[in-house]
Design an enzyme around this catalytic site. Structure first.
Site, short mmCIF file in Angstrom:
data_model
loop_
_atom_site.label_atom_id
_atom_site.label_comp_id
_atom_site.label_asym_id
_atom_site.label_seq_id
_atom_site.Cartn_x
_atom_site.Cartn_y
_atom_site.Cartn_z
NE ARG A 68 69.23 -41.72 -57.87
CZ ARG A 68 68.02 -40.95 -57.61
NH1 ARG A 68 67.35 -39.41 -57.68
NH2 ARG A 68 68.26 -41.14 -55.66
CG HIS A 112 65.39 -43.26 -52.37
ND1 HIS A 112 65.58 -42.90 -53.98
CD2 HIS A 112 64.55 -42.35 -52.18
CE1 HIS A 112 65.03 -41.43 -54.10
NE2 HIS A 112 64.70 -41.07 -52.68
CD GLU A 157 66.64 -36.32 -51.23
OE1 GLU A 157 66.36 -36.00 -49.84
OE2 GLU A 157 66.85 -35.58 -51.83
CG ASN A 292 68.37 -35.81 -55.37
OD1 ASN A 292 69.13 -36.23 -56.22
ND2 ASN A 292 68.60 -36.62 -54.42
CE1 TYR A 294 62.38 -32.78 -55.92
CE2 TYR A 294 64.42 -32.93 -54.25
CZ TYR A 294 63.16 -33.06 -55.79
OH TYR A 294 62.82 -34.20 -55.80
CD GLU A 358 65.45 -37.36 -55.41
OE1 GLU A 358 64.82 -36.23 -55.10
OE2 GLU A 358 65.63 -38.40 -55.28
C1 FCB Z 1 63.82 -35.64 -52.34
C2 FCB Z 1 63.74 -37.47 -51.97
C3 FCB Z 1 62.33 -37.96 -52.68
C4 FCB Z 1 60.86 -36.83 -53.18
C5 FCB Z 1 61.32 -35.40 -53.64
C6 FCB Z 1 60.44 -35.06 -53.62
O1 FCB Z 1 63.44 -35.65 -51.08
O2 FCB Z 1 64.46 -38.16 -52.28
O3 FCB Z 1 62.27 -39.70 -52.57
O4 FCB Z 1 60.45 -37.37 -52.44
O5 FCB Z 1 62.55 -35.95 -52.42
#
Ligand code: FCB
Length: 783
Positions: A68, A112, A157, A292, A294, A358
């Site tokens: 991607r 992006h 995002e 995405n 985290y 992500e």
């Molecule tokens: C996300 C982004 C990516 C990178 C990661 C750590 O929010 O999409 O570009 O910065 O975080």
């Protein structure tokens, strides 16, 4: 489906974005984007623009099925509109050919975050016009690349781009207006709708968007999501969920804004920019939603709290820090959040295909001669894949997983210090080196999932067989006895590491009852360790107390106290031990670790051991100091070593030697008989006597280096003209010497924090290894 496999057609890949990897910001007609303006001095990134053949080969070698990437709007339409720039599109053309030839499926993201600066100059995303321009851009890209790209993501995002870019201003273009942020968000959604329409009209096979989504919870829900909430907390959670998640999900997938976020937008500049028909346009049918993930958003009601600028409307809500293991970004590691999220979206939108576009982590990587052993990153990805698989088993429609990210790259406002890559990049040379996580992920892909069951636990026998020694010898090494030769110890430890052998008792502690007490054991006195000891006491206490632990301070200064401490731990009175070991060999750490209670050490122990430790990169720091002297043209370099039974001194000597060796030089050593300045004076005078042409001295510690400065004066040598001097530790006095002492800084707080986190990770039963904190050269006048 067996517990460890993923669906057969599950897509395994890796993600990047244009601005973060491409570089070549003015090549072939590209004009600046808002990120070039925002971080002007550092856009060379990974030079992927020129090195893409190598990067594609790397992905192929790693078995990647999908890549991607994102297209840079400013390459395709340098002024944001008008006739497409063929030379800019050529790059993606070449990239796609390379990918297709390598058998890697491309997934393209159109936006992006890198808006052409020309469009920002005309008002940027708060202007409706930008959304219309996006649709033209989407069509232009599809026209050139549509024959080789199947799946298109419009935006990445939009929450981040709108609320950090126009609300809090920590991202480009750096504006700080809640009204602009809401307008930007709406126009991004509109751009998504118009872009999706344009792609569809041009014949795109699959169209989707990528959202950053986070489950929202209170601190207490992190470990118990089902927990009932007070009315106030429930309202706080719902409000943040509306602002962060539903504000984007619902317009795209239901054609309506949530009432909560609409109300906030109304109070912040109004909603006149939302025109009739917009929401129908936004809600284009989607083939796939990219998620995405985290970390979760952890909040609670707190009446006095002002709004966070990234979340206009969050008045009365506190964003909480929680006592869990975190990545180097400080983001709490909560893999269960991913399954919660995926299950929820599949429940609310049962027909929608999902992809995790992500997921990944920033950790401090230490580059060693034999590779980059990023076990933390492996654990992170492995735990999230387990969570993902659990979600699939419970019915979530997840079709693929993309690690963020292929290469260490330009992490937006954080620059290059953040390391999310599976592959390490040396930004001075652009050399790529796969980390252990890359090789591990390759095996996951090859296998189509995680290892079936965890491999049979290695035993003492397995280790003995691998190392070619007896069980008794393995046991002696593991228990830290010194009666084994260095060579045998090394081969046993290699087998232990390769097999991942963990002595039984350590595992047992995980199922025993918790006491919520942690022992902090101080050995006295450490060489030059006062500042470190103080920092450790402070950080360990505050972090662990924050995690609900009570700290018991114990002093290990006599054999009797050792016995008492071991008995205390054996009696099960603590859950874990933080040990500041003495500088010289003793067996307290090993005795403690045999009790089965997690133990972590400050400083690499003198005896090879399985107990994880936190240490500073002594060898790397010494090498940097020596390389600095070489770079300044010094050729006859001596080292003042301290007592050689100190592990730190051994490592500093090893780093010094290695750097000299790389330059084709040999060491000249003088042994100081202590760590005092006087010992430094006499060792330096000896060096000068043996080698009158000596032009530099590297001393193992600052105290010795200060002695070297005195000796130089005594011998009538000018510093740095005749003799350059470098020390190690950056003690307070180092900056006050004349001339100021060039030295290696040992980051005290980083070590202390790493130590506290290491123990927390162990208490949570995570797979952990030792942490080596980087050291940094501080250049002053003496060299
Ligand atoms: C996300 C982004 C990516 C990178 C990661 C750590 O929010 O999409 O570009 O910065 O975080």
């Amino acid at each position: 489906m067996s517990t460890s496999t993923f669906p057969r057609d599950f897509v395994w890949g890796v993600s990047t974005s244009a601005f973060q990897v491409e570089g070549a910001t003015s090549a072939d007609g590209r004009r600046p984007s808002i990120w070039d303006t925002f971080s002007a001095d550092r856009a060379e990134a990974c030079d992927h623009y020129h090195r893409y053949p190598e990067d594609v080969r790397l992905m192929k070698d790693l078995g990647m099925a999908a890549y991607r990437f994102s297209v840079s709007w400013a390459r395709v339409l340098p002024e944001g509109h008008g006739k497409p720039n063929a030379a800019g599109l050529d790059f993606y053309d070449r990239l796609l050919d390379e990918l297709v030839a390598a058998g890697i499926t491309p997934y393209a993201t159109l936006y992006h975050w890198d808006l052409p600066q020309a469009l920002e100059d005309r008002g940027g995303w708060p202007e409706r016009e930008t959304a219309l321009r996006f649709a033209d851009y989407a069509a232009a890209v599809h026209e050139r690349l549509g024959d080789r790209v199947d799946t298109w993501f419009t935006l990445n995002e939009p929450w981040v781009a709108a609320f950090l870019g126009y609300g809090s201003g920590v991202h480009a273009p750096g504006r700080k207006s809640a009204a602009d942020a809401f307008r930007a968000a709406h126009h991004m959604l509109l751009a998504h709708g118009l872009g999706a329409q344009a792609l569809r009209a041009a014949g795109a096979a699959k169209v989707g968007a990528v959202l950053n989504l986070s489950p929202v919870m209170t601190p207490a829900q992190v470990s118990d999501f089902g927990r009932e909430l007070s009315e106030e907390d429930a309202e706080a959670v719902a409000r943040i969920d509306a602002l962060a998640n539903r504000q984007f999900l619902e317009p795209m997938l239901r054609g309506a804004y949530p009432a909560e976020s609409l109300a906030v937008a109304e109070r912040n500049g109004g909603v006149e920019h939302i025109r009739d028909g917009d929401l129908e346009l936004i809600a284009q049918p989607l083939d796939v939603l990219g998620v995405n993930y985290y970390t979760p958003l952890v909040v609670q009601a707190q009446p006095s709290e002002p709004a966070d600028p990234a979340y206009p409307g969050s008045t009365g809500i506190l964003f909480c820090t929680i006592p869990t293991a975190v990545t180097a970004m400080g983001w709490p590691i909560v893999p269960g959040g991913l399954s919660l999220l995926l299950r929820r979206i599949s429940r609310e939108y049962p027909d929608l295909d999902l992809m995790v576009t992500e997921n990944g982590a920033d950790f401090v990587d230490v580059v060693t001669g034999d590779g980059i052993h990023d076990v933390d990153r492996i654990s992170f990805i492995e735990e999230h894949l387990r969570a993902l698989r659990a979600a699939i088993e419970e019915g979530a429609r997840v079709r693929g997983y993309f690690v963020w990210t292929l290469l260490d790259n330009l992490e937006w406002s954080e620059g290059y210090r953040r390391k999310f890559g599976l592959v390490h990049v040396d930004f001075a040379t652009q050399r790529r080196r796969p980390k252990d996580s890359a090789l591990w992920y390759r095996d996951v892909i090859r296998r189509g999932g995680l290892a079936e069951t965890r491999p049979a636990r290695p035993t003492l026998e397995t280790v003995a067989a691998r190392a070619g020694v007896s069980r008794a010898t393995v046991s002696r090494v593991v228990n830290g006895e010194s009666s084994v030769s260095a060579q045998v110890r090394e081969s046993v430890m290699r087998a232990v590491n390769e097999l991942g052998y963990v002595p039984n008792l350590a595992a047992r502690s995980l199922v025993t009852r918790r006491t919520n007490a942690v022992a902090l054991v101080l050995s006295v006195p450490r060489q030059g360790g006062d500042a470190l000891t103080a920092a450790v006491v402070q950080y360990v206490t505050s972090l662990l107390e924050g995690a609900g632990k009570q700290i018991t301070l114990m002093l290990a200064d006599t054999a009797e106290s050792h016995r008492r401490i071991v008995a205390h731990v054996e009696a099960g009175l603590v859950d874990g031990v933080v040990l500041l070991p003495p500088d010289r060999a003793d067996t307290l750490a090993e005795r403690l670790s045999r009790t089965g209670v997690p133990v972590v050490l400050l400083g690499k122990p003198a005896i090879a051991s399985l107990v994880p430790y936190v240490d500073v990169d002594n060898a790397g720091g010494a090498a940097a100091a020596t390389e600095h002297l070489l770079a300044r043209g010094r050729t006859t370099i001596g080292m003042v070593c301290g007592p050689m039974d100190l592990v730190a001194v051994q490592d500093r000597l090893a780093g010094h030697r290695a750097a000299l060796q790389r330059a084709g030089l040999g060491p000249r050593l003088a042994l100081a008989d202590g760590l005092t300045r006087a010992a430094g004076v006499s060792a330096t005078l000896r060096l000068l006597g043996d080698e009158p042409a000596l032009d530099a001295v590297f001393a193992a510690t600052d105290q010795l280096a200060i002695g070297a400065l005195w000796a130089a004066r005594e011998a009538g040598r000018r510093v740095p003209e005749d003799l350059a001097v470098v020390g190690f530790d950056d003690v307070d006095a180092a900056s006050a010497t004349t001339p100021g002492l060039t030295t290696v800084r040992v980051p005290v707080a980083d070590q202390a924090l790493a130590l506290a986190r290491l123990l927390l990770s162990r208490l949570e039963g995570r797979h952990t290894t030792s942490v080596v904190v980087p050291a940094r050269l501080v250049v002053r006048e003496s060299a």
